[in-house]
Enzyme design. Structure first.
Site, PDB file in Angstrom:
ATOM      1  N   SER A 275       0.797  -1.238   0.000  1.00 11.85           N
ATOM      2  CA  SER A 275       0.000   0.000   0.000  1.00 11.85           C
ATOM      3  C   SER A 275       0.821   1.276   0.000  1.00 11.85           C
ATOM      4  O   SER A 275       0.245   2.364  -0.125  1.00 11.85           O
ATOM      5  CB  SER A 275      -0.957  -0.002   1.195  1.00 11.85           C
ATOM      6  OG  SER A 275      -1.919  -1.034   1.048  1.00 11.85           O
ATOM      7  N   THR A 276       2.136   1.188   0.143  1.00 10.77           N
ATOM      8  CA  THR A 276       2.930   2.410  -0.021  1.00 10.77           C
ATOM      9  C   THR A 276       2.741   2.968  -1.431  1.00 10.77           C
ATOM     10  O   THR A 276       2.852   4.174  -1.645  1.00 10.77           O
ATOM     11  CB  THR A 276       4.427   2.147   0.237  1.00 10.77           C
ATOM     12  OG1 THR A 276       4.897   1.151  -0.674  1.00 10.77           O
ATOM     13  CG2 THR A 276       4.664   1.682   1.662  1.00 10.77           C
TER      14      THR A 276
END
Length: 575
Positions: A275-276
């Site tokens: 999710s970065t």
């Protein structure tokens, strides 16, 4: 035979002749032997040992950004033997093993018993070893003065500094880069500059490096991870302040670097960063003009592609606006936004951010990203939340830095003061307004989202978490994850980016059985920030900055529109 009264019998003349002849023969033999010895001595002087390699040449010292020595040359000596001149092989073996007990006795005896002209015994010995061996006076054993590379801080920044071989030639990291900058060419021309080489000052801060490695090592042990990695980057100029990859190695023992688990995970390891990547996806969506901070996307049902479904982890099961989708890390919203922008534009955007090309820095070790050759809607949907594409953590950090520094993509560097303009890969990859929106969202995530455990008082940090499932036996395994966190400080005017990765962390009772980034990588990064920022001369601020996000000021008036159906905290958020 006639005798004389004085002397007895008189010797015949032929006896005197025979005696003189024998004396002459003996004299000739001695003269021949003596002449041969003189000749051998002259030959020894005129014909030196045929060395298998040239003597090691000097290298420049490596310094950290504050002038502390990271690598230096020290005088040394290599020990060799000339087996043809061995007087007593057993005595020689016994003496050598007394000084160098780590040598293989059988191999040493075999080499010294041969008729070869030369063999190495030990390269780069210490002065104490040389003195001890000199006192033994073993015939046929000699020394060659050389230089040995010393790394006084041991493992500190080993993956950046690299290592040299026994001939003092760089084989990895900055040491290899130095040779490629002309040092090797000078050696090839027969030049030995000795102590005239200017030291090279790296961008690393040894104090920050120690703090990063210490906290990362403690986290790897605590969460029983198989590996960990982290960095501190100056967003304004791309300089790497600290970089750690665990397990690491001691460059004083360069063979340790050959172990397969000792790779530089920051620059060589390629991972699905989870999710970065949503920070980049959100920036793309806002910059496209198709979405703004008030846009609402329905996340009440999974995103379906035939038999394949994309769901949210702990989903809200309702429509979400952009801030909500960011702090709740919605896969569904990210997938829908990326598909609305379109696969072609998505691919182009990531390429502009440097995520689809091999990243080159001073370090020779690097890796190419892995992504699908055919980029369809399903690929766009999964890549939007960091699955289906694998990049190096250094590469991902570079991309995140660009979306929060007003759109300037800088190639990272490990050399202090490296010209910035020469490393500008692209300008305006996102607009300044989009960049401020991302900074606002990352700060919001630290206040009320998954990055809360990294929110160090007085440093106004922001960040984005990431947890990606690893592929095991050809399938994603929810029990085997890689967790990552990208933190920026201060969020309103980022100076430093902090990146932490933990490979396969285990859940603990204190994490209530969770192994996601918010429970491990995030708090570790908070500890790193708390230790490193004062080292870099940034103390905690007593009060929050006034009007930190001027373009987002209208968010205070959004009220319930900011969090549709959720907590109405926007108008009263503490920046």
């Amino acid at each position: 035979m006639k005798a004389t009264p004085e002397f007895g019998f008189r010797r015949p003349p032929y006896v005197r002749i025979r005696t003189g002849l024998m004396l002459a023969i003996f004299a000739a033999c001695y003269l021949t032997i003596g002449g041969r010895l003189v000749m051998l001595g002259a030959v020894e002087e005129a014909v030196p040992v045929a060395w298998p390699s040239p003597p090691s040449k000097a290298r420049p010292n490596l310094l950290d950004r504050n002038g502390h020595v990271l690598a230096m040359d020290v005088p040394s000596a290599s020990v060799y033997a000339e087996p043809r001149k061995m007087v007593d092989v057993d005595e020689a073996v016994e003496g050598l093993l007394r000084v160098f007990p780590d040598l293989d006795a059988s191999d040493l005896r075999r080499r010294l018993s041969s008729r070869s002209a030369f063999t190495w015994i030990k390269r780069t010995t210490s002065k104490a070893e040389r003195d001890q061996l000199w006192a033994l006076g073993i015939p046929g054993v000699g020394f060659r003065d050389e230089l040995r590379r010393l790394y006084p801080n041991g493992r500190a920044a080993a993956h950046v500094i690299g290592a040299v071989n026994v001939d003092n030639i760089g084989i990895a990291g900055i040491e290899s880069w130095v040779d490629r900058q002309g040092l090797q060419a000078l050696r090839g021309a027969g030049l030995n500059l000795g102590g005239n080489l200017e030291p090279i000052q790296l961008s690393l801060d040894l104090r920050a490096q120690h703090a990063l490695t210490s906290e990362l090592s403690e986290a790897v042990t605590k969460f029983q991870a198989i590996a960990g990695a982290g960095l501190v980057m100056d967003i304004t100029n791309g300089e790497i302040i600290a970089l750690a990859s665990l397990p690491d190695f001691d460059p004083n023992v360069p063979t340790d670097a050959l172990k397969p688990d000792r790779i530089n995970r920051v620059a060589v390891g390629t991972y699905e960063m989870g999710s970065t990547f949503k920070a980049m996806t959100t920036a793309m969506a806002l910059d496209s003009g198709l979405f703004d901070m008030r846009s609402v996307v329905d996340a009440s049902a999974p995103l379906r592609f035939g038999r394949f479904s994309i769901r949210d982890y702990r989903g809200q099961n309702r429509p979400l606006n952009i801030p909500e989708s960011f702090i709740h890390s919605s896969n569904i919203v990210m997938g829908k936004m990326a598909m609305a922008v379109g696969p072609e534009h998505h691919r182009t955007f990531l390429k502009r951010l440097g995520q689809l090309d091999r990243l080159t820095t001073e370090l020779p070790e690097s890796a190419s990203p892995l992504f699908p050759a055919k980029w369809g809607e399903l690929n766009t949907a999964t890549i939007s939340f960091g699955h289906g594409i694998a990049v190096t953590p250094l590469q991902a950090s570079m991309g995140i830095a660009a979306v929060v520094n007003n759109g300037r993509l800088l190639r990272p560097t490990f050399v202090k003061g490296a010209p910035v303009e020469e490393r500008v890969v692209a300008e305006g990859v996102v607009s300044e307004r989009t960049s401020e929106a991302l900074r606002f969202l990352m700060r919001l995530n630290a206040r009320v989202g998954s990055a809360g455990k990294a929110d160090v008082d007085g440093y106004f940090i922001g960040g984005k978490t990431g947890t990606s499932e690893k592929v095991v036996n050809g399938r994603y395994d929810s029990g085997t994850v890689l967790t990552a966190f990208m933190g920026i400080a201060p969020a309103h005017a980022p100076r430093y980016l902090f990146m932490t990765v933990l490979d396969e962390p285990k859940p603990l009772p204190e994490t209530y059985g969770f192994r996601t980034s918010g429970w491990n990588a995030v708090p570790v990064t908070g500890k790193i920030i708390a230790r490193v920022m004062p080292i870099l001369g940034v103390g905690p601020a007593g009060t929050p900055p006034l009007s930190p996000f001027p373009a987002m000021a209208s968010a205070r008036a959004w009220g319930s529109n900011l969090f549709v159906g959720g907590p109405r905290v926007a108008s009263g958020i503490s920046y």
